[in-house]
Design a protein around this motif. Sequence first.
Motif, PDB file in Angstrom:
ATOM      1  N   PRO A   1       0.796  -1.228   0.000  1.00  0.00           N
ATOM      2  CA  PRO A   1       0.000   0.000   0.000  1.00  0.00           C
ATOM      3  C   PRO A   1       0.836   1.290   0.000  1.00  0.00           C
ATOM      4  O   PRO A   1       0.518   2.225  -0.730  1.00  0.00           O
ATOM      5  N   LYS A   2       1.890   1.322   0.795  1.00  0.00           N
ATOM      6  CA  LYS A   2       2.716   2.534   0.889  1.00  0.00           C
ATOM      7  C   LYS A   2       3.309   2.898  -0.475  1.00  0.00           C
ATOM      8  O   LYS A   2       3.260   4.053  -0.902  1.00  0.00           O
ATOM      9  N   HIS A   3       3.870   1.929  -1.158  1.00  0.00           N
ATOM     10  CA  HIS A   3       4.479   2.179  -2.469  1.00  0.00           C
ATOM     11  C   HIS A   3       3.426   2.512  -3.519  1.00  0.00           C
ATOM     12  O   HIS A   3       3.646   3.335  -4.398  1.00  0.00           O
ATOM     13  N   THR A   4       2.271   1.887  -3.399  1.00  0.00           N
ATOM     14  CA  THR A   4       1.191   2.146  -4.340  1.00  0.00           C
ATOM     15  C   THR A   4       0.680   3.573  -4.193  1.00  0.00           C
ATOM     16  O   THR A   4       0.429   4.261  -5.192  1.00  0.00           O
ATOM     17  N   ARG A   5       0.554   4.043  -2.963  1.00  0.00           N
ATOM     18  CA  ARG A   5       0.143   5.433  -2.744  1.00  0.00           C
ATOM     19  C   ARG A   5       1.158   6.403  -3.334  1.00  0.00           C
ATOM     20  O   ARG A   5       0.790   7.434  -3.912  1.00  0.00           O
ATOM     21  N   GLN A   6       2.438   6.072  -3.238  1.00  0.00           N
ATOM     22  CA  GLN A   6       3.471   6.932  -3.821  1.00  0.00           C
ATOM     23  C   GLN A   6       3.349   6.974  -5.339  1.00  0.00           C
ATOM     24  O   GLN A   6       3.500   8.025  -5.956  1.00  0.00           O
ATOM     25  N   ILE A   7       3.071   5.846  -5.943  1.00  0.00           N
ATOM     26  CA  ILE A   7       2.898   5.814  -7.401  1.00  0.00           C
ATOM     27  C   ILE A   7       1.703   6.675  -7.803  1.00  0.00           C
ATOM     28  O   ILE A   7       1.767   7.429  -8.774  1.00  0.00           O
ATOM     29  N   LEU A   8       0.608   6.580  -7.045  1.00  0.00           N
ATOM     30  CA  LEU A   8      -0.555   7.431  -7.336  1.00  0.00           C
ATOM     31  C   LEU A   8      -0.188   8.909  -7.237  1.00  0.00           C
ATOM     32  O   LEU A   8      -0.571   9.711  -8.089  1.00  0.00           O
ATOM     33  N   ARG A   9       0.579   9.278  -6.198  1.00  0.00           N
ATOM     34  CA  ARG A   9       1.025  10.680  -6.064  1.00  0.00           C
ATOM     35  C   ARG A   9       1.901  11.086  -7.243  1.00  0.00           C
ATOM     36  O   ARG A   9       1.763  12.193  -7.779  1.00  0.00           O
ATOM     37  N   ASP A  10       2.783  10.193  -7.664  1.00  0.00           N
ATOM     38  CA  ASP A  10       3.652  10.481  -8.810  1.00  0.00           C
ATOM     39  C   ASP A  10       2.836  10.690 -10.086  1.00  0.00           C
ATOM     40  O   ASP A  10       3.124  11.590 -10.872  1.00  0.00           O
ATOM     41  N   LEU A  11       1.820   9.852 -10.287  1.00  0.00           N
ATOM     42  CA  LEU A  11       0.975   9.997 -11.466  1.00  0.00           C
ATOM     43  C   LEU A  11       0.186  11.307 -11.409  1.00  0.00           C
ATOM     44  O   LEU A  11      -0.037  11.949 -12.433  1.00  0.00           O
ATOM     45  N   ALA A  12      -0.209  11.713 -10.216  1.00  0.00           N
ATOM     46  CA  ALA A  12      -0.892  13.000 -10.060  1.00  0.00           C
ATOM     47  C   ALA A  12       0.070  14.155 -10.331  1.00  0.00           C
ATOM     48  O   ALA A  12      -0.288  15.126 -11.008  1.00  0.00           O
ATOM     49  N   ASN A  13       1.287  14.050  -9.835  1.00  0.00           N
ATOM     50  CA  ASN A  13       2.289  15.101 -10.093  1.00  0.00           C
ATOM     51  C   ASN A  13       2.605  15.212 -11.574  1.00  0.00           C
ATOM     52  O   ASN A  13       2.925  16.290 -12.062  1.00  0.00           O
ATOM     53  N   GLY A  14       2.494  14.100 -12.285  1.00  0.00           N
ATOM     54  CA  GLY A  14       2.747  14.090 -13.720  1.00  0.00           C
ATOM     55  C   GLY A  14       1.556  14.540 -14.555  1.00  0.00           C
ATOM     56  O   GLY A  14       1.648  14.640 -15.773  1.00  0.00           O
TER      57      GLY A  14
ATOM     58  N   LEU B   1      -1.440  12.979 -14.894  1.00  0.00           N
ATOM     59  CA  LEU B   1      -2.357  11.932 -15.352  1.00  0.00           C
ATOM     60  C   LEU B   1      -3.593  11.854 -14.454  1.00  0.00           C
ATOM     61  O   LEU B   1      -4.697  11.593 -14.920  1.00  0.00           O
ATOM     62  N   LEU B   2      -3.404  12.065 -13.162  1.00  0.00           N
ATOM     63  CA  LEU B   2      -4.492  12.030 -12.192  1.00  0.00           C
ATOM     64  C   LEU B   2      -4.659  13.398 -11.534  1.00  0.00           C
ATOM     65  O   LEU B   2      -3.701  14.161 -11.440  1.00  0.00           O
ATOM     66  N   VAL B   3      -5.871  13.651 -11.065  1.00  0.00           N
ATOM     67  CA  VAL B   3      -6.176  14.867 -10.323  1.00  0.00           C
ATOM     68  C   VAL B   3      -6.759  14.441  -8.984  1.00  0.00           C
ATOM     69  O   VAL B   3      -7.688  13.632  -8.941  1.00  0.00           O
ATOM     70  N   LYS B   4      -6.212  14.973  -7.903  1.00  0.00           N
ATOM     71  CA  LYS B   4      -6.713  14.628  -6.573  1.00  0.00           C
ATOM     72  C   LYS B   4      -8.064  15.311  -6.359  1.00  0.00           C
ATOM     73  O   LYS B   4      -8.195  16.514  -6.545  1.00  0.00           O
ATOM     74  N   VAL B   5      -9.079  14.514  -5.971  1.00  0.00           N
ATOM     75  CA  VAL B   5     -10.415  15.066  -5.774  1.00  0.00           C
ATOM     76  C   VAL B   5     -10.902  14.951  -4.334  1.00  0.00           C
ATOM     77  O   VAL B   5     -11.917  15.556  -3.984  1.00  0.00           O
TER      78      VAL B   5
END
Length: 76
Positions: free
Chosen positions: A41-54, A56-60
């Motif tokens: 989970p910890k690494h997966t959350r980091q990947i999600l943050r990285d994709l948002a920083n890039g 691809l994703l927007v935090k809602v």
Amino acid sequence: MSDHTLSRRAALEASVRKYRGFWDTQRALSALRDAGHDPQPKHTRQILRDLANGGLLVKVADRPVRYRTEPMDAGL
């Protein structure tokens, strides 16, 4: 980043691009497991943050953290 992290990131990015919509840690973990990874989970959350920083994703949502593949008003 290790090779494992890069391949998990690539797998999750491919899933996000393919399936779009809303993403949280549980959906991301499931997508990574389906791709043959044993994610944490910890690494997966980091990947999600990285994709948002890039971009691809927007935090809602903050708690629980939830992302979307594009802004709510993208079609306007």
